[in-house]
Design an enzyme around this catalytic site. Structure first.
Site, PDB file in Angstrom:
ATOM      1  N   SER A 111       0.836  -1.198   0.000  1.00 31.99           N
ATOM      2  CA  SER A 111       0.000   0.000   0.000  1.00 31.99           C
ATOM      3  C   SER A 111       0.875   1.255   0.000  1.00 31.99           C
ATOM      4  O   SER A 111       1.726   1.408  -0.869  1.00 31.99           O
ATOM      5  CB  SER A 111      -0.949  -0.041   1.197  1.00 31.99           C
ATOM      6  OG  SER A 111      -1.954   0.942   1.070  1.00 31.99           O
ATOM      7  N   ASP A 117      -9.291  -4.473  -5.501  1.00 33.54           N
ATOM      8  CA  ASP A 117      -8.779  -3.510  -4.527  1.00 33.54           C
ATOM      9  C   ASP A 117      -9.368  -2.129  -4.814  1.00 33.54           C
ATOM     10  O   ASP A 117      -9.168  -1.575  -5.892  1.00 33.54           O
ATOM     11  CB  ASP A 117      -7.250  -3.464  -4.628  1.00 33.54           C
ATOM     12  CG  ASP A 117      -6.588  -2.638  -3.539  1.00 33.54           C
ATOM     13  OD1 ASP A 117      -7.285  -1.864  -2.863  1.00 33.54           O
ATOM     14  OD2 ASP A 117      -5.358  -2.765  -3.371  1.00 33.54           O
ATOM     15  N   HIS A 159      -7.758  -5.486  -0.872  1.00 34.67           N
ATOM     16  CA  HIS A 159      -6.512  -4.726  -0.717  1.00 34.67           C
ATOM     17  C   HIS A 159      -5.373  -5.507  -0.065  1.00 34.67           C
ATOM     18  O   HIS A 159      -4.254  -5.534  -0.577  1.00 34.67           O
ATOM     19  CB  HIS A 159      -6.800  -3.462   0.083  1.00 34.67           C
ATOM     20  CG  HIS A 159      -5.627  -2.557   0.251  1.00 34.67           C
ATOM     21  ND1 HIS A 159      -4.892  -2.082  -0.816  1.00 34.67           N
ATOM     22  CD2 HIS A 159      -5.041  -2.030   1.365  1.00 34.67           C
ATOM     23  CE1 HIS A 159      -3.923  -1.293  -0.376  1.00 34.67           C
ATOM     24  NE2 HIS A 159      -3.986  -1.258   0.941  1.00 34.67           N
TER      25      HIS A 159
END
Length: 296
Positions: free
Chosen positions: A106, A222, A252
């Protein structure tokens, strides 16, 4: 797996806490994990265990303003602070005679990519997981353009929240995320958001200079980090050895999805293959560590 906890002094005097997960035998490689926005390194313990079982030494810091590290919560003066702090942790690992890899998830993927572009000589490979490398499709273009400016002028201004249901399709993972006291559950300020979006702007023109082996993984469903960013790495990276896998239907946190074993397996298979390609010299690691937290 034995876990030690240490700390270093990062940029601006901030205390950066990190864990060192040690394998039973001599390490064949070092893997550093850069976690995502609002979370902390402790959420990667299962990934560290899988790597330690294959004799990798795993180093996982909490970014400034996150988890057990110091700094104002979810605030950063400049995105480069994250890269400088990560480098300080990597320096604390000491002199190594084995390959070194960096995994970033991320926002931690954006940090990892920036680090790889700036310090290519210190890594033998890069792994990106659900990396936040392009602004989300839902953000108005004018907001994307203004975000860095707003982040500098009103960094305290609340911006967006991360919907916990978008983290994983595993209800237990979502419940743990929602009750974890080290996870940030409030709004993300304009300062941090602006810094991340500002960092994204440089990636398209700089990716051709990324020449190290790179593995890019992303959940196809995601909604927190756009998979287009991972596709962009595959399209623009200058490395000959780039693998991009988009997992259809995964959310995600691909390391925390029901298919986590297959995802982690792809990472470990890639690391083992590239450790063999890189080769290693005999020798032990001089890793600075603090008191032992756990021994497993």
């Amino acid at each position: 797996m034995q876990t030690d906890t240490s700390s270093v002094t990062g940029r601006h005097g901030t205390t950066i806490v990190y864990d060192v997960h040690r394998p039973a035998g001599d390490p064949v490689g070092v893997v550093v994990i850069s976690h995502g926005i609002g979370e902390h390194g402790g959420r990667y313990r299962h990934v560290a265990r899988a790597l330690a079982d294959l004799d990798y030494l795993v180093v996982v810091p909490d970014h400034a303003g996150h988890g057990r590290s110091g700094g104002k919560r979810m605030r950063v003066d400049d995105f480069s602070d994250f890269i400088a702090d990560l480098d300080t942790v990597i320096e604390a690992v000491g002199s190594v005679a084995v390959p070194r890899f960096l995994i970033g998830h991320s926002m931690g993927g954006a940090i990892a990519l920036r680090y790889a572009l700036d310090h290519a000589d210190r890594l033998d490979g890069l792994v990106l997981s659900g990396a936040a490398l392009v602004p989300g499709k839902g953000l108005p273009p004018v907001l994307v353009k203004l975000a860095p400016f707003l982040g500098r002028v009103v960094p305290w201004m609340p911006s967006t929240t991360l919907p916990s249901e978008a983290v994983s399709r595993d209800a237990d993972v979502v419940a743990d995320y929602q009750t974890d006291p080290l996870v940030w559950h409030g709004r993300i300020g304009a300062g941090l958001g602006g810094q991340v979006i500002g960092a994204m702007a440089d990636f398209p023109k700089e990716l051709p200079s990324l020449t190290m082996p790179t593995l890019v993984l992303h959940g196809g469903a995601d909604v927190l980090a756009d998979p287009d960013g991972s596709v962009m790495v595959g399209d623009l990276a200058g490395a000959e050895d780039v693998t991009v896998t988009i997992y259809p239907g995964l959310f995600h946190e691909i390391f925390n999805e029901p298919e986590r074993d297959a995802v982690i397996g792809e990472v470990t298979d890639w690391l083992v293959a590239h450790t063999a390609d890189r080769g290693s010299e005999p020798g032990r690691l001089g890793v600075e560590s603090g008191a032992v937290e756990t021994g497993e």
